[in-house]
Design an enzyme around this catalytic site. Structure first.
Site, PDB file in Angstrom:
ATOM      1  N   GLU A 194       1.637  57.291 -12.635  1.00  0.00           N
ATOM      2  CA  GLU A 194       0.451  56.484 -12.359  1.00  0.00           C
ATOM      3  C   GLU A 194      -0.130  56.915 -11.008  1.00  0.00           C
ATOM      4  OE1 GLU A 194       0.906  52.453 -13.462  1.00  0.00           O
ATOM      5  OE2 GLU A 194      -1.164  51.951 -13.015  1.00  0.00           O
TER       6      GLU A 194
ATOM      7  N   GLU B 178       6.939  45.997  -6.698  1.00  0.00           N
ATOM      8  CA  GLU B 178       5.765  45.597  -7.475  1.00  0.00           C
ATOM      9  C   GLU B 178       5.916  44.168  -8.015  1.00  0.00           C
ATOM     10  OE1 GLU B 178       5.252  48.067 -10.934  1.00  0.00           O
ATOM     11  OE2 GLU B 178       3.165  47.451 -11.165  1.00  0.00           O
TER      12      GLU B 178
HETATM   13  C1  BGC Z   1      -0.825  48.939 -11.268  1.00  0.00           C
HETATM   14  C2  BGC Z   1      -1.267  47.789 -10.433  1.00  0.00           C
HETATM   15  C3  BGC Z   1      -2.685  47.561 -10.773  1.00  0.00           C
HETATM   16  C4  BGC Z   1      -2.635  47.058 -12.157  1.00  0.00           C
HETATM   17  C5  BGC Z   1      -3.905  46.526 -12.675  1.00  0.00           C
HETATM   18  C6  BGC Z   1      -0.863  48.533 -12.679  1.00  0.00           C
HETATM   19  O1  BGC Z   1      -0.434  49.481 -13.545  1.00  0.00           O
HETATM   20  O2  BGC Z   1       0.410  49.424 -10.888  1.00  0.00           O
HETATM   21  O3  BGC Z   1      -0.867  47.795  -9.171  1.00  0.00           O
HETATM   22  O4  BGC Z   1      -3.419  46.814  -9.918  1.00  0.00           O
HETATM   23  O5  BGC Z   1      -2.104  48.033 -13.027  1.00  0.00           O
HETATM   24  O6  BGC Z   1      -3.635  45.862 -13.748  1.00  0.00           O
END
Ligand code: BGC
Length: 974
Positions: free
Chosen positions: A557, A826
């Site tokens: 990501e 997270e």
């Molecule tokens: C990210 C987040 C992001 C989110 C939005 C995720 O995959 O890691 O930090 O803001 O998606 O939905």
């Protein structure tokens, strides 16, 4: 005159020492008198008439120690105080566009800044003078000046716009500044600083793009191309500047050496619209005679894997290079060596390199001497010369990515599954450097992971498709040292396979890589767990500020998620100097903004979706945050159209109802969820959030318009804000101040975004407090979490905020720390109490969003905050809150004016506060738990310290106005 005077003092000191050699006691005695006298100079220089103030400032007992000679020195220096203090203000940290001596900028009127240093109190700049010239000699001689301001009566020392002669591409401007203060006859000129312009017009680029003529399968990672060209210089080189960029990532080499220390160049921007070039001063790398220039290219963000579906080639399929080397000879003639048809290309030891997947390198295939002249390139292929325009080229505004620090592994583990694993002791971002000796052909594999599972095995499921693997094949010649080129990994643990011989700790070094932003903040207190939290916040920032603010640095990501960035931005501003980092990224926000004003989820936009509330608002919130922290009106004016476009977009969505009910939103992402049927989780209605953010962004746009003097807009958006607020109250707030969503986040948004009547505010704040009491923990996600402690504090619930801060069980900030976290996670329960993991689909152990609590640590626990009346810390507010059983706190922030310190300590019979306020600023200091009578400063009753002005008694303490200087306050308990 001043220098002469100081020399006399130095000589005087020397004499005293020499004369008193025979009697060491008298040395101390005489010296003490002189030291006091020297200290006096800044006291007297403040033109203080009150003698008790002066004498009370002497450390206890030393008044009586002053002997005759000391007394003479005292009188002598005191009488000359004004003269000394004139020399005492020194200017440092002169910068242009936030950078010290930047080369290659394309801002036509760069903004300059400087800091004054002095030990004297209450120093305010009253005037400045700047001069600039195109050569150092001219500047020194005061000849051919291209800009001279004369003496300008102004306290401005930040964001001073160059307003001299129009500048041309490549020009280097040398400049100096001097200032006058309320207390002297002018500082000396600052040391000479410079900035250099980049290539300001597309037509300045004479070089064409080239592509290597090597065969590539664009459907997968392919070997990295190497490019080279030799050239001969006929004369001695006076100056040589290299302008360079690439499709993909590049590493440039000249005459056997890598050029500069920047990494992952040209960085990541919305390439098709804005591609950065770098400028290097390579004068020292060139020589008369034969020279060689070369480059290695990697897929990087341009054509490597990006976004989680195995997508490639987001910006193009072919790697390319554009370079222009401008050489000026001693005799003033110029020559240019550029990318052109004379370059050759091949592939070499980098067999695969990819941001997510790592690198495969076979040292046996190294091209020995490829970057030196005289190399045999007969097996190399040619290049394809392209006819592409250069309109998208821009100078690099942000700080470059560099290897910032190195860390050593702390232990070697052998896992139950049989892996040999090194523990770096810190979840870090960058790569491992290997030092190895062994047989040619030996293949070492390094896999990277953030955590071990509950059995102690190496855990990579949360990386999803990112391989994060580096493979190195030895060439077998002596000691080999290797580090990868076009990738980075997020890891604490390193599984090493097939290492020849016995792997030792010294074989591996962790190279920490991020944007080179100076650290500007620190926070420390008496609770080690909270200190670890502050550490984790900073490391979350280091790991995720790698040219763009990313969500995570490890899985497939690593994208510039806008919501994450906006919630963390204020904390980021405390920790590090992020002004130019965000300036650069916000340009991409605008570049990628959709035509209708909607803002993408991620920037640079590689997903092509947007418009999510709390995420897209980044367009407004970050420019406003940078304005607040750095006094930067430039970012407001540059981003203004983008800010406006986003607010206008929302207005179109809501029409005359002002209630936003459509669109795709993430809501209060990752808020507390439960399987409890009684309380199915803290889900805040998305319409509520969207309307609240609509109001908030509109209110900031209104303020930005006012700052920029756009009166009509200011009025328009103020009215719009009031309309949204009214509609919000009608739609979501009951007559008894219940909110349609009864969640902590709903209360927080309504309070923080000022969406309630005054009467409703206290009632809603109480509901928030009751909710926190009921759960004994927070239930907030990405949008609510940054606000919870600040808002509780604002409404008088500090003790609840401290309770949340100090809680160690899930969900809380300290829970991950009890599980050994060294970065912010997270999810509140990335690793659950039973040591199992959260959903592998989304479980990063290095995500900065929840680190937004850092803002409250600085502003409330340490009490070091902005005063909104004067942005950029021109006015400072010091207002700590003693709580959470903490006995001491010490925080620092290096602002555009210099270092601010706020610290406090609870001792047996007293409470002390250590405050440092930089020159050219003032601060309101709230001293808790004191009455006017029991507060002392440096041992003196505060009421008799003339330069500390009493402002008001507030609940729980007293407020004073102070100027620059160091202050030691003490509240004596009866
Ligand atoms: C990210 C987040 C992001 C989110 C939005 C995720 O995959 O890691 O930090 O803001 O998606 O939905």
């Amino acid at each position: 005159m001043n220098t002469l005077f100081l020399t006399q003092i130095l000589q005087f000191k020397k004499n005293i020492y020499q004369k008193s050699d025979a009697n060491p006691d008298s040395t101390v005695w005489i010296w003490s008198g002189l030291t006091q006298a020297l200290k006096m100079k800044d006291i007297l220089s403040l033109k203080i008439k009150d003698k008790s103030f002066i004498f009370n400032r002497l450390p206890k007992g030393q008044k009586v120690q002053m002997n005759f000679l000391g007394l003479i020195a005292f009188v002598w220096i005191s009488l000359s105080a004004t003269t000394i203090s004139a020399a005492a203000v020194k200017l440092v940290n002169t910068r242009a566009e936030y950078k010290a001596n930047p080369i290659g900028i394309d801002v036509l009127h760069p903004r300059l800044s400087w800091e004054a240093t002095t030990d004297a109190r209450n120093i305010l700049q009253t005037a400045y003078e700047i001069k600039a010239a195109l050569s150092e000699a001219d500047l020194q001689a005061g000849k051919n000046l291209i800009w001279t301001t004369g003496k300008i009566n102004s306290g401005q020392s930040n964001q001073v716009k160059y307003a001299g002669k129009e500048l041309a591409s490549g020009q280097r401007v040398f400049w100096q500044v001097r200032v006058w203060s309320n207390n002297d006859n002018g500082s000396p000129w600052s040391d000479i600083a410079f900035w250099e312009m980049g290539l300001l017009n597309a037509s300045d680029w004479k070089a064409p793009w080239i592509e290597p003529a090597v065969n590539v399968d664009t459907g997968k990672s392919s070997p990295s191309p190497y490019l080279r060209r030799e050239f001969e210089l006929t004369k001695n080189v006076k100056k040589a500047q290299l302008y360079i960029t690439s499709h993909g990532l590049y590493e440039c080499h000249i005459n056997g050496k890598k050029t500069g220390d920047q990494l992952l160049t040209p960085g990541w921007t919305s390439y098709n619209k804005r591609l950065q070039y770098q400028v290097y001063d390579v004068t020292a790398s060139l020589k008369k005679g034969k020279n060689a220039i070369g480059a290695v290219l990697g897929d990087g963000w341009y054509s490597g894997y990006l976004v989680w579906k195995g997508n490639r080639n987001a910006y193009g399929k072919k790697l390319g290079l554009l370079a222009q080397l401008t050489i000026t000879y001693d005799d003033g003639t110029q020559e240019t060596v550029s990318t052109d048809s004379q370059w050759k290309s091949t592939t070499g030891p980098i067999l695969e390199s990819d941001i997510y997947n790592g690198e495969i390198y076979d040292a046996r295939m190294e091209l020995k001497g490829w970057d030196n002249p005289g190399y045999d390139e007969k097996n190399w292929k040619g290049v394809v010369v392209l006819n592409e325009d250069k309109k998208n080229l821009v100078a690099s505004a942000g700080p470059p990515v560099k290897a910032i620090q190195e860390i050593k592994p702390i232990k070697i583990l052998y896992t139950p599954q049989g892996d040999t694993v090194l523990d770096m002791g810190q979840n870090m971002v960058g790569w491992a450097r290997i030092k190895v000796t062994g047989k040619a052909g030996t293949k070492i594999t390094l896999r990277h992971a953030e955590v071990l599972d509950k059995k102690g095995n190496f855990y990579t499921d949360n990386l999803r498709l990112a391989k994060q693997t580096v493979q190195y094949t030895l060439k077998g010649i002596g000691e080999e040292v290797y580090e990868p080129h076009f990738t980075f990994q997020g890891f604490r643990f390193l599984a090493v396979k097939n290492f020849p011989g016995t792997l030792k700790l010294e074989n591996i070094t962790g190279v920490v890589v991020h944007s080179d932003m100076p650290v500007t903040g620190s926070f420390e207190c008496s609770d080690p767990l909270i200190n670890q939290l502050a550490h984790n916040i900073l490391w979350g920032q280091k790991g995720n500020f790698v040219d763009v603010p990313t969500d995570c640095p490890q899985r497939d990501e690593r994208l510039g998620w806008t919501g994450d960035a906006q919630v963390f931005a204020p904390t980021a501003c405390y920790n590090m100097d992020v002004a130019s980092f965000f300036t650069k990224w916000m340009r991409d926000v605008e570049a990628d903004q959709f035509k209708d004003g909607s803002v993408p989820w991620v920037i640079p936009d590689v997903i092509k979706q947007g418009g999510a509330t709390g995420w897209a608002d980044v367009a407004v919130i970050i420019p406003w945050t940078i304005y607040q922290f750095y006094g930067d009106t430039g970012i407001l004016s540059i981003q203004y159209q983008s800010m406006k476009a986003w607010v206008d977009y929302m207005q179109k969505q809501t029409g005359s109802s002002y209630i936003w009910t459509n669109g795709n939103h993430f809501g209060d992402w990752l808020a507390f969820a439960t399987t409890n049927s009684d309380y199915p989780g803290a889900t805040t209605d998305k319409d509520f959030i969207a309307t609240a953010y609509f109001a908030y962004s509109t209110s900031l746009l209104h303020k930005a318009a006012a700052v920029l003097g756009k009166k009509e807009d200011a009025k328009k958006y103020e009215t719009l804000y009031q309309n949204i607020k009214m509609a919000f109250q009608k739609e979501f707030v009951t007559s008894n101040a219940r909110l349609s969503s009864s969640t902590q986040t709903a209360y927080l948004l309504a309070l923080e975004f000022n969406l309630l009547t005054e009467a409703q505010q206290q009632m809603v704040a109480k509901r928030l407090a009751d909710d926190v009491k009921k759960f004994k923990h927070l239930t907030t996600g990405f949008l609510g979490t940054p606000l919870i402690c600040p808002v509780l504090s604002k409404y008088g619930y500090d003790s609840l905020a401290f309770m949340l801060l100090k809680r160690k069980e899930y969900p809380s900030w300290l829970y991950p720390i009890t599980r050994g976290a060294t970065t912010i996670w997270e999810r509140w329960d990335g690793m659950k109490p039973d040591s199992s993991f959260q959903d592998i689909g989304m479980n990063s152990f290095n995500h900065y969003s929840y680190g937004a609590i850092g803002y409250w640590l600085f502003t409330r626990v340490a009490g070091l905050s902005l005063n909104n009346d004067a942005p950029g810390f021109k006015k400072i507010s010091i207002h700590p809150v003693v709580g959470g059983d903490l006995t001491s706190v010490a925080a620092e922030h290096k602002s555009m004016y210099g270092k601010i310190v706020s610290g406090w300590k609870v001792e047996k019979n007293k409470f002390t506060m250590n405050v440092v306020i930089p020159p050219n600023t003032t601060a309101e200091v709230f001293i808790p738990s004191g009455t006017k009578e029991n507060i002392f400063e440096n041992g003196v009753a505060v009421s008799s310290v003339k330069l500390i002005k009493f402002l008001e008694s507030k609940e729980g303490g007293q407020v004073y106005l102070v100027g620059s200087g160091s202050y030691n306050f003490e509240v004596r308990k009866n």
